[in-house]
Design an enzyme around this catalytic site. Structure first.
Site: not given
Ligand code: ATR
Length: 274
Positions: A15, A61, A65, A101, A124, A127, A152, A207, A209, A230
């Site tokens: 977008l 993006t 990043k 961000d 979460g 990133g 994490k 976050i 959207y 978001g």
């Molecule tokens: P971004 O850069 O968009 O934050 P990312 O670094 O891949 O993307 O992080 C995705 C987040 O969504 C992580 O915290 C992930 O949890 P894990 O660290 O356990 O992988 C979380 N996530 C993705 N799918 C999920 C799900 N089905 N249930 C719970 N958490 C989820």
């Protein structure tokens, strides 16, 4: 005519072109913003190409990043701490990385609630979570991170002075603010949080959207919470990008309308966003 754009893989449904081009037009800027799909193995060549072509700045993006940091001549300290660059400014051939961000998250939240001394629950630890946690801590909030992969959450908590909790403990979470930074709810009717905990929070932000009103936000609204979509974070981070590039802050409403129009157009065409 100054040229800007977005580098990512994929970028077809971004977008950002709609937002920035609307702002260039409204503010009478001699500038244009395009989409540059850059595969991971071409990132280094693409960044060198920005300098060779005299492109004035780009949004960065997924998935670039983090990787882009080592290709730049300078990195602003906030981007350094967050560990991610979402904006590059070409300062006479010197490429400098920034992160807007966290500013997007901060403005979206502070519009609804003062953060100082408030308890925030972040879902979460990826990133996006890093920028959100940085913003919350900078504004003086107390932060609890819940992540499916507990280690994490622990790492992130250690970096920013937050507390880490196991995903299974989410049913006991409480605070003033709840923020989803996971991808749960993206183009699916699923919520990352049990509906029964939502009434414990004043403000709930997602976050994600697409859709604009995720299941999390719908359930939070039904519980009487204030909700933040978001799209607000996306719009406000774009306002700050624009400011870095042009020294002017466009009206957020202008960018939001452009983003909404682009989203609606895509929906009409039945396309899927990434
Ligand atoms: P971004 O850069 O968009 O934050 P990312 O670094 O891949 O993307 O992080 C995705 C987040 O969504 C992580 O915290 C992930 O949890 P894990 O660290 O356990 O992988 C979380 N996530 C993705 N799918 C999920 C799900 N089905 N249930 C719970 N958490 C989820």
């Amino acid at each position: 005519m100054d040229v800007y754009g977005i580098i990512g893989w994929p970028v077809a449904h971004s977008l950002s072109p709609a937002m920035h081009n609307a702002a260039f037009k409204a503010l009478g800027q001699e500038a244009v913003y395009g989409k540059f799909p850059v595969a991971p193995e071409r990132l280094s060549a693409a960044v060198e190409g920005l300098r060779a072509l005299g492109i004035k700045g780009v949004s960065v993006t997924i998935p670039h990043k983090e990787a882009v940091r080592s290709l730049l001549q300078g990195i602003h300290q906030e981007a350094q701490k967050i560990g991610a660059v979402n904006t590059i400014l070409n300062d006479n051939g010197r490429l400098v990385g920034f992160n807007t961000d966290w500013q997007g998250a901060l403005r979206a939240l502070e519009e609804q609630i003062s953060l100082k001394g408030k308890e925030a629950v972040v879902l979460g630890a990826g990133g996006a979570a890093r920028a959100v946690v940085y913003a919350l801590k900078k504004a003086g909030a107390l932060v609890c991170i819940y992540n499916r992969t507990f280690t994490k959450a622990q790492e992130l908590a250690l970096t920013f002075g937050a507390k880490a909790f196991a995903w299974e403990a989410l049913s006991k979470a409480r605070g003033h603010i709840l923020i989803n930074t996971t991808s749960v709810g993206l183009k699916e009717d699923r919520s990352p949080a049990p509906a029964q905990i939502l009434s414990r929070f004043q403000v709930v932000m997602d976050i994600v959207y697409t859709p604009l009103e995720t299941r999390l936000l719908r359930e939070a609204k039904a519980q009487g919470c204030k909700t933040i979509s978001g799209l607000k974070m996306l719009v406000y981070q774009a306002v700050e990008q624009f400011y870095l590039w042009r020294g002017l802050r466009p009206e957020a409403r202008l960018l939001e309308e452009a983003a909404l129009a682009a989203l609606t157009k895509e929906e009409r065409h039945g396309e899927q966003r990434n």
